[in-house]
Design an enzyme around this catalytic site. Structure first.
Site, PDB file in Angstrom:
ATOM      1  N   CYS B  86      86.752  30.223  13.664  1.00 60.10           N
ATOM      2  CA  CYS B  86      86.216  29.021  13.012  1.00 60.10           C
ATOM      3  C   CYS B  86      87.153  27.832  13.234  1.00 60.10           C
ATOM      4  O   CYS B  86      87.257  27.344  14.343  1.00 60.10           O
ATOM      5  CB  CYS B  86      85.961  29.306  11.533  1.00 60.10           C
ATOM      6  N   HIS B 194      82.955  34.479  11.087  1.00 60.13           N
ATOM      7  CA  HIS B 194      84.163  35.012  10.448  1.00 60.13           C
ATOM      8  C   HIS B 194      84.135  36.540  10.398  1.00 60.13           C
ATOM      9  O   HIS B 194      83.578  37.101   9.445  1.00 60.13           O
ATOM     10  CB  HIS B 194      84.258  34.494   9.011  1.00 60.13           C
ATOM     11  N   GLU B 196      86.459  38.512   9.515  1.00 59.52           N
ATOM     12  CA  GLU B 196      87.174  39.021   8.331  1.00 59.52           C
ATOM     13  C   GLU B 196      86.303  38.998   7.084  1.00 59.52           C
ATOM     14  O   GLU B 196      86.580  39.686   6.111  1.00 59.52           O
ATOM     15  CB  GLU B 196      88.466  38.222   8.118  1.00 59.52           C
TER      16      GLU B 196
END
Lengths: 86, 231
Positions: B86, B194, B196
């Site tokens: 990002c 993302h 994560e």
């Protein structure tokens, strides 16, 4: 000498500008006819010490290349006037 | 066990999530403040999401001049995995480590929702353990995710299979549905989604672990012999 520098950063020709297009679309409803090619950008202004106007311009253009404009998407226009002149 | 550095800029906000997700797939991960000029003894580096330096001027425009970026560029030159997620992707394009630029979303809205992505190349640090054509559900959370570049660059990215991840339904106007790309040497990769935040079924998807676990596969297969023997 002290110079007043103004940098206009706008999108490159051919890169779409949805903000400019949106403003353009609303103009007729406000009674503003015959306005086109609306572009939105940003303005950066600063004061610079330099030996000459040419040197001030050169340094400002270098600053544009390195930081103020992304050459992939943006173009910059530099204006330099001696400080105190409007 | 491989060690990875996670860079923290003022305004980064995903660094702890990235560390936690990396630990889940067996890495040691440590945070490195952007003022540091070295990354320590690590096998790779991640630039996490957030709003480095307030995203002032343009996302990534100021972060690229942080002292730590010299060490990041060195890792990139050495062939180590360098990953931008990002805002980290935006920093890597501004730094010239990845091609193109990320502009404001076409719809001019901040987008925060899960999207489906397709793996287009398995030759990258984030997709080495994936299958080509594999679909992953990953959250996006961005205002400037609209990838753009000139025509010649776009042709090169697709011909060289540097397009690593695409959206199955384009959320932001991104050229060629691009969600993630890598460099020509294939060790630097940036993506807007993302991984994560998709690291546990409780979060709605654990597909991000497929990408992060790929780092181990990439390190095992891709690290030059010299680097392997010295560690």
């Amino acid at each position: 000498m002290r110079f007043a520098v103004t940098v206009e950063v706008t999108g490159l020709e051919g890169i779409s500008d949805p903000e400019g297009q949106t403003i353009e679309r609303v103009l007729p409803s406000l009674g503003f006819e015959g306005i086109g090619q609306v572009r939105v950008g940003k303005l950066v202004s600063f004061a610079m010490e330099a030996a000459s106007r040419d040197e001030a311009r050169r340094r400002a253009e270098e600053l544009c290349r390195r930081l103020l404009a992304n050459p992939v998407t943006e173009q910059a226009k530099v204006m330099v006037v001696p400080a105190g002149e409007a | 066990m491989s060690r990875l550095a996670v860079v923290v800029f003022p305004g980064s906000n995903c660094e702890h999530d990235v560390v936690s997700a990396l630990e889940r797939v067996g890495f040691q991960a440590s945070l490195v403040w952007h003022q540091e000029s070295t990354l320590g003894e690590v096998d790779g580096v991640i630039l996490p999401g957030g709003f480095a330096h307030g995203d002032y001027l343009r996302p990534g425009a100021i972060a690229r001049f942080s002292p730590v970026m010299g060490a990041v560029e060195e890792m990139a030159r050495e062939g180590a995995p360098v990953v931008g997620i990002c805002n980290g992707f935006q920093v890597l394009t501004e730094a010239g480590l990845l091609a193109g630029a990320l502009r404001r979303n076409a719809g001019r809205r901040f987008i925060c929702r899960p999207v489906t992505c397709e793996v287009r190349s398995t030759s990258s640090p984030l997709t080495a353990a994936c299958r080509r054509g594999e679909r992953l559900v990953l959250p996006i959370n961005h205002n400037e995710g609209n990838f753009t570049c000139d025509e010649a660059t776009a042709r090169q990215l697709f011909q060289n299979e540097q397009v690593v991840l695409t959206y199955t339904e384009n959320p932001n106007g991104s050229l060629g549905d691009i969600a993630g790309i890598c460099n020509e040497a294939r060790n630097v990769v940036g993506l807007m989604p993302h991984p994560e935040r998709a690291s546990d079924p409780l979060l709605g998807s654990a597909d991000g672990l497929r990408l992060l676990a790929s780092l181990a596969t990439f390190l095992e297969a891709g690290r030059p012999a010299a680097a392997r023997s010295s560690s």
